[in-house]
Scaffold this active site. Structure first.
Site, short mmCIF file in Angstrom:
data_model
loop_
_atom_site.label_atom_id
_atom_site.label_comp_id
_atom_site.label_asym_id
_atom_site.label_seq_id
_atom_site.Cartn_x
_atom_site.Cartn_y
_atom_site.Cartn_z
N CYS A 2 0.85 -1.18 0.00
CA CYS A 2 0.00 0.00 0.00
C CYS A 2 0.89 1.24 0.00
O CYS A 2 1.87 1.31 0.72
CB CYS A 2 -0.95 0.09 1.19
SG CYS A 2 -2.17 -1.20 1.23
N LYS A 488 12.04 -15.03 -10.67
CA LYS A 488 11.67 -13.94 -11.58
C LYS A 488 10.57 -14.40 -12.53
O LYS A 488 9.61 -13.68 -12.79
CB LYS A 488 12.87 -13.47 -12.42
CG LYS A 488 13.91 -12.63 -11.73
CD LYS A 488 13.48 -11.23 -11.36
CE LYS A 488 12.91 -11.16 -9.97
NZ LYS A 488 13.73 -10.98 -8.84
N HIS A 507 16.68 -36.58 -7.83
CA HIS A 507 15.94 -37.22 -6.73
C HIS A 507 14.45 -36.85 -6.77
O HIS A 507 13.85 -36.59 -5.74
CB HIS A 507 16.56 -36.81 -5.39
CG HIS A 507 17.99 -37.23 -5.27
ND1 HIS A 507 18.36 -38.47 -4.82
CD2 HIS A 507 19.13 -36.58 -5.59
CE1 HIS A 507 19.68 -38.57 -4.85
NE2 HIS A 507 20.16 -37.43 -5.32
C1 F6R Z 1 11.28 -10.52 -5.90
C2 F6R Z 1 11.23 -9.56 -4.82
C3 F6R Z 1 10.93 -10.05 -3.45
C4 F6R Z 1 11.81 -9.33 -2.43
C5 F6R Z 1 11.40 -9.74 -1.01
C6 F6R Z 1 12.31 -9.11 0.02
O1 F6R Z 1 11.60 -9.92 -7.11
O2 F6R Z 1 11.41 -8.39 -5.02
O3 F6R Z 1 11.08 -11.43 -3.36
O4 F6R Z 1 13.13 -9.67 -2.67
O5 F6R Z 1 10.10 -9.33 -0.77
O6 F6R Z 1 12.26 -7.73 -0.06
P1 F6R Z 1 13.38 -6.82 0.57
O7 F6R Z 1 14.63 -7.10 -0.17
O8 F6R Z 1 12.89 -5.42 0.38
O9 F6R Z 1 13.49 -7.22 2.01
#
Ligand code: F6R
Length: 615
Positions: A2, A488, A507
């Site tokens: 948000c 990704k 496995h």
């Molecule tokens: C994937 C992505 C999320 C963040 C995760 C941690 O592309 O962006 O998996 O890596 O939510 O977020 P941070 O790094 O902000 O703690």
């Protein structure tokens, strides 16, 4: 999660336009509905609906709203479906108090029951709506606006970044925070702004007040006073934090999507991150060399960066580093966390609630524990709980999928590893220099790759899209690359593509392979290369369609492959160690083009939002 934005001016202005721009810059935090409320001459005017911001703007014309106060919100639904009635702002019964909120009020059910019994009428299914009604209740008792807000917040359990206005107090808005980020910017004497993230305020200022937990700010036009509402509300003097991000970095700048722009920004983000000061690296290195137990923790992409970083640091530190997903840290260390441990916490946003809670728990559990953090955001929550922090220099990342922040995280961990190598003299100086040279070349390698290869990745996507499933497989340090590549694709292209250990794939997962089943092998020529050849043969023998990501001069795996992606880097151990940085842009591009092939918006993946501030 948000995005909230608030603004207060001295007189009436076309304020809807500014509020609209504010939430547009925060749309990566949530995009299922949005709304704006404006105060003008003692009345509140509310417009909100479900959908993307532009669709709602086309319908409701936020930009035409005039007034001296605006509160705006872009939502990622938690309580209540993403429909009009649940979109923010929310109002009290008399339409005098308006609230926008980021977070969750955990005890809303009991508070709602109490308010219903007092005759309040609710319009939504949200937790947020109890806030304006509770404030209304206290105001009814004769308590002033500020103290009604304080009393209300004291009764709310959970997390919030919140902005509130009251039509009978048209010269101020109130902003408060517990666990969900809020920043404040001023144009002295004229206008005050607040938002849940920096990009929203970049057009106006680079100097921010960062609200702390249990702090409440009263914003007047161009002026702010801040108190801690948990204690006696005595005014706090806060330093301004300067953030050196350019506004262009938060604009698309001619690219079709932020994700593509941010992939192409990786070389420069890495070059900036290479400039992390030696002093900071030395302090990190010392803590790690002195520690008995070391953990590295994060979520999502940052967790995969940690997996790669752990390999690099361990190589030079000669001590094991245990990686733990931050949501599991407490469970796993409950009975074993020792006093002289170091926890490396990695987070792009510095606000991921699971990570913040994990390190808060660790601090409480053991007094002498050290928290070393790596984040992209100056002043973010994680920095407050850390003994030392390194700021990666990726700049603002607007695409929901992390790209340039991943590579800068791995590079920062690489720099820490090399600092340790230097201090421990684990290798002859020339060897350490060769590792440095390889790390320093990573921006050029990526730049070169991006120039040559974007188009061929598009073609590969055309081919892969004919298949429902495929794998990314790797061994050793490249497992991090395979996992991040798989993540990704899941998030932006909505494909269930798994990143897995090539050895472990025998496995179980190999059961999926049939004639033509594609498998992408991440194959730098490191110590696991020969074994990976064996794994490739196993998959080939079962009809697998082999795609490999290899270095420029590769011959063996390339000959075994049906399709080859070449990363323009030398084939030696120095470069191999940093292949998690140089190989990942290929997989990021694959995910990007795959999203486009599915007609999806890679910047706004389904069900996701950046910065996960709820459990
Ligand atoms: C994937 C992505 C999320 C963040 C995760 C941690 O592309 O962006 O998996 O890596 O939510 O977020 P941070 O790094 O902000 O703690």
């Amino acid at each position: 999660m948000c995005g909230i934005f608030g603004i207060i001016y001295l007189g009436n202005k076309q304020i809807g336009k500014i509020a609209l721009e504010g939430i547009r810059r925060l749309e990566y935090r949530g995009y299922d509905s949005c709304g704006i409320v404006v105060h003008k001459n003692g009345e509140l005017y509310l417009r909100k609906d479900s959908g993307k911001i532009q669709e709602i703007q086309d319908k409701l014309k936020f930009d035409e709203l005039i007034g001296n106060i605006a509160l705006a919100h872009t939502r990622w639904a938690t309580h209540g479906a993403p429909i009009k009635k649940n979109s923010h702002p929310h109002l009290d019964c008399k339409n005098e108090i308006a609230v926008v909120h980021n977070g969750i009020i955990e005890n809303f059910i009991s508070l709602k029951k109490e308010l219903l019994s007092k005759g309040h009428v609710f319009q939504s299914d949200t937790d947020t709506e109890i806030i304006p009604h509770l404030i209304e209740e206290y105001i009814k008792e004769g308590i002033d606006f500020k103290n009604s807000v304080i009393k209300t917040l004291k009764r709310c359990k959970g997390a919030y970044g919140i902005v509130i206005c009251y039509s009978k107090e048209p010269n101020s808005i109130i902003v408060a925070r517990k666990e969900s980020p809020i920043i404040i910017g001023l144009d002295k004497g004229k206008v005050s702004y607040c938002a849940s993230d920096i990009p929203a305020l970049l057009p106006y200022t680079r100097d921010f007040y960062i609200l702390g937990d249990n702090e409440l700010a009263i914003l007047r036009p161009g002026d702010v006073s801040i108190v801690n509402f948990k204690n006696e509300p005595i005014e706090i003097t806060k330093p301004l934090k300067h953030i050196d991000w350019s506004i262009d970095a938060a604009e698309k700048g001619g690219y079709e999507h932020f994700m593509l722009k941010e992939i192409f920004e990786e070389p420069n983000a890495l070059r900036r991150t290479l400039k992390i000061s030696e002093n900071e690296l030395k302090m990190f290195a010392k803590e790690l060399m002195d520690a008995e137990n070391i953990y590295i923790t994060a979520a999502g992409t940052s967790y995969y960066a940690s997996l790669a970083g752990k390999y690099i640091i361990t190589k030079f530190l000669g001590k094991y580093i245990q990686e733990i997903e931050c949501s599991e840290l407490e469970n796993q260390l409950l009975d074993s966390l020792k006093n002289n441990s170091v926890i490396i916490a990695v987070s792009q946003s510095g606000e991921t609630i699971d990570l913040i809670e994990a390190i808060r728990w660790a601090r409480k559990a053991q007094k002498n524990i050290k928290i070393l953090s790596l984040t992209n955001v100056v002043g973010s929550s994680i920095t407050r709980y850390s003994d030392l922090t390194i700021i990666t220099q990726a700049g603002p990342e607007i695409g929901v999928a992390a790209t340039k922040t991943y590579t800068t995280q791995v590079l920062s961990l690489g720099l820490i590893g090399l600092q340790i190598a230097r201090e421990r003299n684990v290798l002859p100086k020339e060897e350490i220099d060769s590792y440095y040279d390889a790390l320093k070349s990573s921006p050029d390698i990526i730049e070169d790759f991006l120039k040559k290869t974007n188009h061929s990745i598009e073609k590969l996507v055309d081919n892969l899209e004919k298949n429902a499933n495929y794998f990314f497989l790797a061994r050793g340090i490249s497992i991090a690359t395979a996992k991040e590549g798989g993540l990704k694709l899941k998030e932006v292209a909505c494909r269930f593509i798994e990143g897995y250990s090539a050895a472990n794939a025998k496995h179980g997962p190999i059961a999926l392979v049939r004639e033509g089943f594609p498998i992408i092998f991440i194959a730098p020529p490191d110590e696991s290369y020969e074994r990976l050849v064996g794994n490739i043969m196993e998959f080939k023998a079962r009809g697998g369609h082999i795609i490999s990501v290899v270095v420029e001069s590769d011959e063996i795996i390339s000959d075994l492959s049906d399709t080859v992606i070449r990363i323009p880097q030398p084939a030696n151990k120095y470069y191999n160690l940093f292949s998690p940085i140089t190989f990942i842009p290929a997989l990021q591009l694959l995910a990007y083009h795959s999203a486009l092939a599915h007609g999806l918006d890679p910047d706004q993946p389904l069900n996701l939002a950046k910065t996960v501030t709820v459990h």
